[in-house]
Motif scaffolding. Structure first.
Motif, PDB file in Angstrom:
ATOM      1  N   SER A 182      51.474  46.474  44.096  1.00 39.73           N
ATOM      2  CA  SER A 182      50.730  46.173  42.882  1.00 39.73           C
ATOM      3  C   SER A 182      50.129  44.771  42.890  1.00 39.73           C
ATOM      4  N   ALA A 183      50.738  43.830  43.616  1.00 33.33           N
ATOM      5  CA  ALA A 183      50.176  42.472  43.666  1.00 33.33           C
ATOM      6  C   ALA A 183      48.810  42.472  44.341  1.00 33.33           C
ATOM      7  N   PHE A 184      48.626  43.329  45.345  1.00 29.54           N
ATOM      8  CA  PHE A 184      47.336  43.410  46.027  1.00 29.54           C
ATOM      9  C   PHE A 184      46.300  44.103  45.143  1.00 29.54           C
ATOM     10  N   ALA A 185      46.752  45.097  44.393  1.00 30.44           N
ATOM     11  CA  ALA A 185      45.848  45.735  43.429  1.00 30.44           C
ATOM     12  C   ALA A 185      45.399  44.719  42.383  1.00 30.44           C
ATOM     13  N   GLN A 186      46.310  43.842  41.964  1.00 30.12           N
ATOM     14  CA  GLN A 186      45.970  42.832  40.966  1.00 30.12           C
ATOM     15  C   GLN A 186      44.926  41.853  41.493  1.00 30.12           C
ATOM     16  N   MET A 187      44.992  41.517  42.789  1.00 30.41           N
ATOM     17  CA  MET A 187      43.980  40.633  43.388  1.00 30.41           C
ATOM     18  C   MET A 187      42.577  41.210  43.199  1.00 30.41           C
ATOM     19  N   VAL A 188      42.443  42.503  43.474  1.00 28.82           N
ATOM     20  CA  VAL A 188      41.128  43.150  43.353  1.00 28.82           C
ATOM     21  C   VAL A 188      40.737  43.251  41.881  1.00 28.82           C
ATOM     22  N   ALA A 189      41.693  43.603  41.038  1.00 26.07           N
ATOM     23  CA  ALA A 189      41.404  43.704  39.609  1.00 26.07           C
ATOM     24  C   ALA A 189      40.941  42.360  39.050  1.00 26.07           C
ATOM     25  N   ASP A 190      41.577  41.280  39.474  1.00 30.08           N
ATOM     26  CA  ASP A 190      41.192  39.943  38.999  1.00 30.08           C
ATOM     27  C   ASP A 190      39.801  39.566  39.511  1.00 30.08           C
ATOM     28  N   ARG A 191      39.533  39.877  40.760  1.00 28.29           N
ATOM     29  CA  ARG A 191      38.234  39.496  41.347  1.00 28.29           C
ATOM     30  C   ARG A 191      37.082  40.169  40.627  1.00 28.29           C
ATOM     31  N   TYR A 192      37.291  41.430  40.218  1.00 30.73           N
ATOM     32  CA  TYR A 192      36.198  42.177  39.596  1.00 30.73           C
ATOM     33  C   TYR A 192      36.383  42.353  38.094  1.00 30.73           C
ATOM     34  N   HIS A 193      37.359  41.663  37.526  1.00 29.79           N
ATOM     35  CA  HIS A 193      37.573  41.661  36.070  1.00 29.79           C
ATOM     36  C   HIS A 193      37.640  43.091  35.530  1.00 29.79           C
ATOM     37  N   THR A 194      38.413  43.925  36.207  1.00 28.97           N
ATOM     38  CA  THR A 194      38.521  45.314  35.767  1.00 28.97           C
ATOM     39  C   THR A 194      39.428  45.419  34.550  1.00 28.97           C
ATOM     40  N   ASP A 195      39.301  46.505  33.828  1.00 32.11           N
ATOM     41  CA  ASP A 195      40.219  46.843  32.743  1.00 32.11           C
ATOM     42  C   ASP A 195      41.419  47.518  33.402  1.00 32.11           C
ATOM     43  N   HIS A 196      42.380  46.697  33.830  1.00 38.97           N
ATOM     44  CA  HIS A 196      43.434  47.155  34.733  1.00 38.97           C
ATOM     45  C   HIS A 196      44.697  47.540  33.977  1.00 38.97           C
TER      46      HIS A 196
END
Length: 633
Positions: A302-316
């Motif tokens: 999940s930490a790696f998923a969070q990196m991508v979510a943060d980079r693209y400002h997704t509604d995660h």
């Protein structure tokens, strides 16, 4: 996304019981909770359960042409339906809806069976042509959507999206196919076109099936497409990267067409991260992303998923699953209708359950490993293949065959010392070696496990026969291309697509796979294998292509996979249930197994003498299948 069902009198025009028709259609209500309808005429019933995704107001099925002579029930999405509609309108066809379903009907009227060549998407459908008294069935190229059928002794054809449609018919005989049992314990699933029951079949991917009233016997499915590995594209690495990004972009764009909330799975792996990064570049609004984390750090991405979510400002959205979340065994047995031993079905079920709270359609990264050489087993196979090519088969069999038999199964040892499987594989041809590497229980383990009577019922059949049949059609000498082709025909369809379809549909969630777009796969099959695996790095060109869009740690970390701590479960909280299941009266009385072999496997795992977790999970799920199928008979 939907569920389809049907009854067809192949010899006459008998009427079908509306109550029976309702029952077989509603048994898969989870696939389409929004609407349901049935159509009857003498000798025919078409049923549909609808999950409304496109053309919410007028896309109901069964759907017919203007004069009512051509009708369809359809499960899936046609991503190029808008351009096809424009082409058909230019030919004079008139549309009454905005749905992709009607496009298939009009395409049949324009091009007949050749219409499947025009369709880009995931689909399984049945078209009834009243004038020709013909029922035409088709399945998409990559087998994303399922289609099962059976010809009953009285001449009735029953078909449906899931096997439970067929088993709900009182005329269906639930006689288990021994070859399907052999395949299951070899692979962890029952590969197409076989079903666990003798009388039922899966329509293979990229095949059609034509039923004409009055035609005797069971017609043969006809292929309309295949992957051809030419590997002859002279493109440079830089140009391949740019074209790959653009092709993924087009595939993702087509799959973002929906009239309902849409999002994506974000596991933190390369493939789902690339899909989300591409979606973000196409969307004006934040992409909705969903991830499952585990409380066991060894299995938590999940930490790696969070990196991508943060980079693209997704509604995660993230939900943490307990590492002892194994309460779904009976649920999965009911869901899959056949024994299914991929333990990642557990977290897949949970991530679909969570995603459905926020979206109706989710894009996934499935298919990337198969098309781009991402699995570790690919690199291991290529290493073994170099050794196989350096020595004749006879020499390898005489040298490595005895070593494979004598060398201990050292699951406890460091990886370099676990040489038994490698020695065995070096004594085999390429197709057999790959099937060996994919096995849940290897050939010698199955022979030790199965009873003598059951082995005789196989008539000499082994799962490797299926792999050799596919290998003969691969038309390639390239070692990587061959095993990619084998995965397309077996693992991708029988395991990955089955797992995701059933898990998604259990929650009325439509899952779309942009990396399985057939035009993308055709192009990837032209690229040299050196662009897919280079310097020991899998997905080489894919990772290079997405370096500008994704964090380095996401692209180049060791692959973790979507797995669960099976070995620990089966020695800890699941130990008692495992013993009760594997040694249950159902299993011991089934006639398939040798009791002492089951007992040795259970005790060997509990005592830590060997890691039998994959085999034991397969046995647990087989017992669950026997129990659930008995309850629903």
């Amino acid at each position: 996304m939907c569920g389809i069902s049907g009854l067809f009198d192949t010899q006459g025009r008998r009427s079908f019981d509306p109550t029976l028709a309702q029952r077989i259609n509603d048994v898969q209500a989870h696939r389409g909770p929004d609407e349901a309808d049935l159509y009857f005429e003498p000798g025919l019933m078409l049923g549909h359960r609808r999950l409304s995704v496109i053309d919410l107001a007028t896309g109901q099925q069964p759907l017919f042409n203007v004069d009512g002579t051509v009708g369809i029930v359809f499960n899936g999405e046609i991503y190029n339906f808008q351009s096809l509609r424009t082409e058909l309108e230019a030919l004079g066809h008139v549309f009454r809806t905005r749905s992709d379903t009607e496009v298939i009907v009009q395409a049949w009227m324009a091009w007949g069976p050749e219409c499947v060549h025009r369709l880009r998407g995931m689909f399984a459908f049945a078209i009834w042509d009243q004038k020709q008294q013909t029922l035409f069935m088709a399945r998409d190229r990559m087998g994303v959507k399922p289609l099962h059928y059976a010809l009953l002794p009285d001449g009735t054809l029953v078909f449906g999206s899931e096997l439970k449609v067929i088993t709900a018919h009182p005329g269906f005989e639930r006689q288990i196919d021994p070859q399907a049992v052999e395949d299951y314990f070899a692979l962890g699933y029952v590969p197409d076109p076989r079903c666990i029951y003798r009388q039922a079949h899966k329509l293979p991917p990229a095949h059609t099936l034509t039923w004409r009233r009055g035609q005797a016997g069971l017609p043969t499915p006809q292929p309309y497409w295949d992957v051809h590995f030419t590997l002859d594209n002279p493109i440079s690495l830089a140009d391949a990267e740019a074209e790959l990004r653009e092709r993924v972009r087009e595939s993702v764009r087509l799959r973002m067409i929906a009239d309902v909330p849409l999002g994506a799975f974000l596991s933190g792996g390369v493939d789902s991260s690339a899909v989300v990064a591409t979606m973000a570049g196409l969307s004006k609004l934040p992409v909705r992303t969903c991830a499952i984390g585990f409380d066991d750090p060894q299995f938590n991405e999940s930490a790696f998923a969070q990196m991508v979510a943060d980079r693209y400002h997704t509604d995660h959205r993230l939900e943490i699953v307990q590492s002892d979340d194994f309460d779904l065994i009976d649920t999965l047995a009911r869901l899959y209708d056949e024994p299914f031993a991929d333990s990642s079905a557990l977290p897949t079920y949970r991530v679909c359950q969570m995603a459905r709270k926020h979206v109706t359609v989710a894009l996934s990264g499935d298919g990337g490993d198969e098309s781009l050489g991402g699995y570790r087993r690919y690199r291991m196979h290529l290493g073994e293949e170099r050794a196989r090519q350096s020595l004749p088969l006879g020499v390898r069999q005489s040298v490595f065959g005895p070593l494979g038999r004598w060398y201990p199964k050292a699951d406890w040892a460091p990886r370099p010392l676990r040489a038994k499987t490698t020695f065995q594989a070096l004594a085999m041809d390429s197709a057999e070696a790959y099937q060996h590497s994919m096995s849940r229980l290897r050939t010698e383990q199955r022979r030790a496990l199965f009873s003598e009577a059951f082995q005789q019922s196989l008539g000499g059949y082994q799962t490797v026969d299926l792999f050799r049949q596919h290998a003969a059609k691969a038309n390639t000498d390239d070692p990587l291309a061959l095993i990619q082709y084998l995965d397309y025909k077996t693992w991708l369809v029988g395991d990955i697509n089955t797992k995701v379809d059933r898990a998604g549909m259990a929650h009325s969630l439509e899952v779309r796979e942009p990396l399985m777009d057939h035009e993308l796969i055709e192009w990837l099959a032209t690229l040299p294998s050196s662009l897919k695996i280079q310097g020991g790095e899998g997905k080489y060109v894919f990772k290079k292509a997405f370096e500008p869009l994704l964090p380095h740690d996401v692209l180049y970390r060791p692959k973790m996979g979507f797995s669960v701590p099976l070995a620990r479960w089966l020695r800890g909280p699941l130990a008692q249930r495992m013993s009760e299941s594997v040694l249950s009266d159902r299993m011991l009385d089934s006639g398939y197994f040798q009791r002492d072999a089951l007992e040795r496997m259970v005790q060997g795992h509990l005592k830590g003498q060997a890691d039998h977790s994959d085999a034991l999970w397969a046995l647990i799920m087989f017992d669950a299948f026997l129990r659930v199928s008995h309850q629903t008979a």
